[in-house]
Design a protein around this motif. Structure first.
Motif, short mmCIF file in Angstrom:
data_model
loop_
_atom_site.label_atom_id
_atom_site.label_comp_id
_atom_site.label_asym_id
_atom_site.label_seq_id
_atom_site.Cartn_x
_atom_site.Cartn_y
_atom_site.Cartn_z
N ALA A 155 -25.54 -60.67 88.07
CA ALA A 155 -25.16 -59.26 87.87
C ALA A 155 -26.35 -58.35 88.18
O ALA A 155 -26.19 -57.29 88.80
N ARG A 156 -27.54 -58.76 87.76
CA ARG A 156 -28.73 -57.94 88.06
C ARG A 156 -28.96 -57.85 89.55
O ARG A 156 -29.28 -56.79 90.07
N ASP A 157 -28.80 -58.99 90.25
CA ASP A 157 -29.00 -58.99 91.71
C ASP A 157 -27.97 -58.08 92.39
O ASP A 157 -28.29 -57.37 93.34
N GLU A 158 -26.74 -58.10 91.87
CA GLU A 158 -25.68 -57.30 92.49
C GLU A 158 -25.99 -55.79 92.39
O GLU A 158 -25.81 -55.05 93.34
N ILE A 159 -26.49 -55.36 91.23
CA ILE A 159 -26.66 -53.91 91.05
C ILE A 159 -28.00 -53.39 91.57
O ILE A 159 -28.16 -52.19 91.77
N GLU A 160 -28.95 -54.28 91.80
CA GLU A 160 -30.30 -53.86 92.19
C GLU A 160 -30.33 -52.83 93.33
O GLU A 160 -31.02 -51.82 93.23
N PRO A 161 -29.60 -53.05 94.44
CA PRO A 161 -29.75 -52.09 95.55
C PRO A 161 -28.81 -50.88 95.48
O PRO A 161 -28.85 -50.04 96.37
N LEU A 162 -27.99 -50.77 94.43
CA LEU A 162 -26.91 -49.77 94.46
C LEU A 162 -27.39 -48.36 94.09
O LEU A 162 -28.37 -48.18 93.37
N ILE A 163 -26.64 -47.40 94.60
CA ILE A 163 -26.88 -45.98 94.32
C ILE A 163 -25.62 -45.43 93.65
O ILE A 163 -24.51 -45.66 94.12
N ALA A 164 -25.81 -44.71 92.55
CA ALA A 164 -24.67 -44.07 91.88
C ALA A 164 -24.71 -42.57 92.18
O ALA A 164 -25.79 -41.98 92.31
N ILE A 165 -23.52 -41.98 92.28
CA ILE A 165 -23.43 -40.53 92.47
C ILE A 165 -23.17 -39.90 91.09
O ILE A 165 -22.22 -40.27 90.40
N HIS A 166 -24.06 -38.99 90.71
CA HIS A 166 -23.94 -38.30 89.42
C HIS A 166 -23.49 -36.87 89.68
O HIS A 166 -24.02 -36.20 90.56
N ASP A 167 -22.56 -36.40 88.86
CA ASP A 167 -21.91 -35.14 89.16
C ASP A 167 -21.53 -34.42 87.85
O ASP A 167 -20.67 -34.89 87.09
N TYR A 168 -22.18 -33.31 87.61
CA TYR A 168 -21.96 -32.55 86.37
C TYR A 168 -20.54 -31.99 86.29
O TYR A 168 -19.91 -31.99 85.22
N GLN A 193 -28.48 -41.26 92.63
CA GLN A 193 -29.51 -41.83 91.75
C GLN A 193 -29.51 -43.34 91.89
O GLN A 193 -28.44 -43.96 91.98
N LYS A 194 -30.71 -43.91 91.86
CA LYS A 194 -30.80 -45.37 91.81
C LYS A 194 -30.05 -45.90 90.60
O LYS A 194 -30.14 -45.32 89.51
N LEU A 195 -29.30 -46.99 90.77
CA LEU A 195 -28.60 -47.57 89.62
C LEU A 195 -29.56 -48.38 88.76
O LEU A 195 -29.38 -48.48 87.55
N VAL A 196 -30.58 -48.95 89.38
CA VAL A 196 -31.58 -49.71 88.62
C VAL A 196 -32.92 -49.00 88.72
O VAL A 196 -33.41 -48.74 89.82
N ARG A 197 -33.47 -48.65 87.56
CA ARG A 197 -34.76 -47.96 87.52
C ARG A 197 -35.80 -48.87 86.88
O ARG A 197 -35.47 -49.80 86.16
N ARG A 198 -37.05 -48.55 87.18
CA ARG A 198 -38.15 -49.39 86.70
C ARG A 198 -39.17 -48.48 86.03
O ARG A 198 -39.53 -47.44 86.59
#
Ligand SMILES: [Fe+2]
Length: 289
Positions: A155-168, A193-198
């Motif tokens: 699951a971590r590998d799957e989400i690592e490269p993803l980008i989410a769209i955030h919308d107020y 926004q990056k889905l996975v942050r560090r």
């Protein structure tokens, strides 16, 4: 070793820190120790800190650039670094539960990270509590870092490269169709926004979701919703929640890079609630992290 007297609040995150007066001009070492505690604990409560706005803004600036309140900026083009949380008006009287102002704040009852809908989202929010209801009004927090650590490696590998769209506008349309004025909406276009942050200092990873996260960039809408809702569910199970019961004089700092929070509601007809919030802007867009 940290010069701060740190007392953990929850198994996964959070600390109470007594024995320091934040109203006094802080030495650089104290600011560094608080920064390190933010990285390690995500949520810090400093009790018995009777603040005022001037001191709060000076304290906020020690941690970076204050973030202008997006509502005043979007609606009126005015820069104001403070947000008032609660139902007390500037003239000291209060809004009731059916006032538009109170209804609008119900958007804060959805799990969110402050300003995740901005290209540069909030680093920390700083809240000073002045008046709190005798019952209710807790703010609930969960750690997306602890939740990320519970995911399977796949699951971590799957989400690592993803980008989410955030919308107020997306998140506030759930409160009321007219919750966002046209000029306010125009000032807040959807952002990626990056889905996975560090964490830049410790390297600890977390996912980054919440009510403003609308969909996964490049994915079928429903598949993206399933993923985002699943991550939110993972993060927000009851045992993972820390409920902060406010006391007047609390100064609380929380790390929006990795926590989600939400209001739990209170009886605005019966009680007064007055808290002042400032925010420190993040270091840059998450896409550049
Ligand atoms: Fe918030």
């Amino acid at each position: 070793m940290s010069p701060l007297a740190i007392e953990p609040l929850h198994a996964e995150f959070g600390a109470r820190i007594a024995g320091i007066d934040l109203r006094e001009p802080l030495k650089d070492e104290a600011v560094e120790a608080i920064r390190a505690a933010i990285d390690d604990y995500s949520f810090l409560c400093f009790p018995e800190q009777p603040f005022d706005d001037e001191r709060q803004l000076a304290f906020t600036r020690r941690f970076g650039a204050p973030e202008p309140n997006h509502i005043k900026l979007g609606r009126e083009g005015v820069i104001d670094y403070f947000g008032t949380i609660g139902n007390v008006k500037p003239d000291g009287s209060k809004h009731g539960s059916r006032d538009k102002h109170t209804v609008f704040q119900t958007g804060n009852k959805m799990w969110h990270s402050d300003s995740s809908f901005r290209e540069v989202p909030t680093f920390v929010s700083i809240m000073c509590a002045y008046e709190v209801p005798a019952e209710g009004g807790e703010t609930l927090f969960v750690s997306q870092r602890a939740a990320y650590a519970r995911l399977s490696e796949a699951a971590r590998d799957e989400i690592e490269p993803l980008i989410a769209i955030h919308d107020y506008v997306f998140s506030r349309s759930k409160v009321a169709p007219d919750a966002v004025t046209p000029s306010h909406a125009a000032s807040l276009p959807p952002v990626r926004q990056k889905l996975v942050r560090r964490n830049p200092r410790t390297g600890a990873r977390n996912f980054f979701v919440g009510s403003h996260a609308r969909e996964i960039d490049g994915w079928d809408y429903d598949d993206g919703r399933r993923l985002l809702d699943g991550l939110l569910d993972e993060a927000t199970g009851t045992v993972h929640v820390y409920a902060h019961a406010w006391r007047p004089g609390d100064l609380v700092i929380w790390d929006n890079r990795c926590l989600l929070h939400r209001g739990s509601g209170y009886d605005a007809d019966k009680y007064r609630r007055y808290m002042r919030q400032t925010r420190v802007a993040g270091a840059g867009p998450t896409l550049a992290e």
